[in-house]
Design a protein around this motif. Sequence first.
Motif, PDB file in Angstrom:
ATOM      1  N   ALA A  49      -9.605   4.820  13.457  1.00  0.00           N
ATOM      2  CA  ALA A  49     -10.518   3.882  14.105  1.00  0.00           C
ATOM      3  C   ALA A  49     -11.531   4.674  14.925  1.00  0.00           C
ATOM      4  O   ALA A  49     -11.246   5.786  15.352  1.00  0.00           O
ATOM      5  N   LYS A  50     -12.714   4.065  15.122  1.00  0.00           N
ATOM      6  CA  LYS A  50     -13.701   4.693  15.978  1.00  0.00           C
ATOM      7  C   LYS A  50     -14.387   3.664  16.841  1.00  0.00           C
ATOM      8  O   LYS A  50     -14.468   2.476  16.489  1.00  0.00           O
ATOM      9  N   SER A  56     -19.302  -0.515  19.634  1.00  0.00           N
ATOM     10  CA  SER A  56     -19.063  -0.943  18.258  1.00  0.00           C
ATOM     11  C   SER A  56     -17.816  -0.255  17.702  1.00  0.00           C
ATOM     12  O   SER A  56     -17.611   0.936  17.915  1.00  0.00           O
ATOM     13  N   THR A  57     -16.983  -1.014  16.984  1.00  0.00           N
ATOM     14  CA  THR A  57     -15.730  -0.477  16.458  1.00  0.00           C
ATOM     15  C   THR A  57     -15.694  -0.537  14.935  1.00  0.00           C
ATOM     16  O   THR A  57     -16.316  -1.412  14.311  1.00  0.00           O
ATOM     17  N   THR A  58     -14.956   0.402  14.357  1.00  0.00           N
ATOM     18  CA  THR A  58     -14.725   0.441  12.916  1.00  0.00           C
ATOM     19  C   THR A  58     -13.287   0.862  12.695  1.00  0.00           C
ATOM     20  O   THR A  58     -12.776   1.737  13.418  1.00  0.00           O
ATOM     21  N   TYR A  59     -12.627   0.258  11.711  1.00  0.00           N
ATOM     22  CA  TYR A  59     -11.227   0.556  11.432  1.00  0.00           C
ATOM     23  C   TYR A  59     -11.036   0.934   9.974  1.00  0.00           C
ATOM     24  O   TYR A  59     -11.733   0.438   9.081  1.00  0.00           O
ATOM     25  N   ALA A  60     -10.056   1.788   9.739  1.00  0.00           N
ATOM     26  CA  ALA A  60      -9.626   2.038   8.376  1.00  0.00           C
ATOM     27  C   ALA A  60      -8.998   0.753   7.828  1.00  0.00           C
ATOM     28  O   ALA A  60      -8.374  -0.015   8.571  1.00  0.00           O
ATOM     29  N   ASP A  61      -9.149   0.529   6.534  1.00  0.00           N
ATOM     30  CA  ASP A  61      -8.608  -0.687   5.932  1.00  0.00           C
ATOM     31  C   ASP A  61      -7.103  -0.808   6.159  1.00  0.00           C
ATOM     32  O   ASP A  61      -6.578  -1.913   6.315  1.00  0.00           O
ATOM     33  N   SER A  62      -6.420   0.324   6.190  1.00  0.00           N
ATOM     34  CA  SER A  62      -4.960   0.313   6.299  1.00  0.00           C
ATOM     35  C   SER A  62      -4.467  -0.189   7.656  1.00  0.00           C
ATOM     36  O   SER A  62      -3.296  -0.556   7.791  1.00  0.00           O
ATOM     37  N   VAL A  63      -5.333  -0.189   8.671  1.00  0.00           N
ATOM     38  CA  VAL A  63      -4.901  -0.615  10.012  1.00  0.00           C
ATOM     39  C   VAL A  63      -5.653  -1.836  10.509  1.00  0.00           C
ATOM     40  O   VAL A  63      -5.328  -2.375  11.577  1.00  0.00           O
ATOM     41  N   LYS A  64      -6.630  -2.288   9.755  1.00  0.00           N
ATOM     42  CA  LYS A  64      -7.455  -3.419  10.176  1.00  0.00           C
ATOM     43  C   LYS A  64      -6.578  -4.648  10.418  1.00  0.00           C
ATOM     44  O   LYS A  64      -5.723  -4.993   9.601  1.00  0.00           O
ATOM     45  N   MET A  82      -1.352  -0.493  18.853  1.00  0.00           N
ATOM     46  CA  MET A  82      -0.851  -0.549  17.485  1.00  0.00           C
ATOM     47  C   MET A  82       0.245  -1.611  17.403  1.00  0.00           C
ATOM     48  O   MET A  82       1.290  -1.463  18.048  1.00  0.00           O
ATOM     49  N   ASN A  83      -0.005  -2.647  16.637  1.00  0.00           N
ATOM     50  CA  ASN A  83       0.954  -3.723  16.450  1.00  0.00           C
ATOM     51  C   ASN A  83       1.409  -3.781  14.994  1.00  0.00           C
ATOM     52  O   ASN A  83       0.773  -3.214  14.113  1.00  0.00           O
ATOM     53  N   SER A  84       2.497  -4.483  14.767  1.00  0.00           N
ATOM     54  CA  SER A  84       3.036  -4.650  13.406  1.00  0.00           C
ATOM     55  C   SER A  84       3.141  -3.310  12.694  1.00  0.00           C
ATOM     56  O   SER A  84       2.695  -3.155  11.548  1.00  0.00           O
ATOM     57  N   LEU A  85       3.713  -2.355  13.364  1.00  0.00           N
ATOM     58  CA  LEU A  85       3.785  -1.002  12.817  1.00  0.00           C
ATOM     59  C   LEU A  85       4.645  -0.942  11.572  1.00  0.00           C
ATOM     60  O   LEU A  85       5.640  -1.674  11.439  1.00  0.00           O
ATOM     61  N   LYS A  86       4.244  -0.052  10.662  1.00  0.00           N
ATOM     62  CA  LYS A  86       4.927   0.134   9.384  1.00  0.00           C
ATOM     63  C   LYS A  86       5.385   1.582   9.273  1.00  0.00           C
ATOM     64  O   LYS A  86       4.775   2.475   9.899  1.00  0.00           O
TER      65      LYS A  86
END
Length: 121
Positions: A49-50, A56-64, A82-86
Amino acid sequence: QVQLVESGGGLVQAGGSLRLSCAASGRSFSGYNMAWFRQAPGKERAFVAKLNWSGSTTYADSVKGRFTISRDNDKNTMYLQMNSLKPEDTAVYYCAAGRVSTAVAATYEYWGQGTQVTVSS
């Protein structure tokens, strides 16, 4: 110069939550673009993420939808909730700061030492 120190990593069960912190010292980081990357064993460092200087924020698809990046300029600290961690989120997490806001690790000038996040199934 900006020094970055991550904290908040640990061991958590799948479905759990963690909040990572990245404390900055040295020059004020309010004008810098900030990001989180992670590196799993045997893999390259990957964008998570940045958050640029304007918010302004941007996330990787895997963590969006699961992770939230934020910053508190008064405290010179950035966070990653970080929620719903895998189990596949298991990695060393690094915070980074730079003058350019990208998802490419090589473009960031300053890095923390990393904090381990382990998600058990």
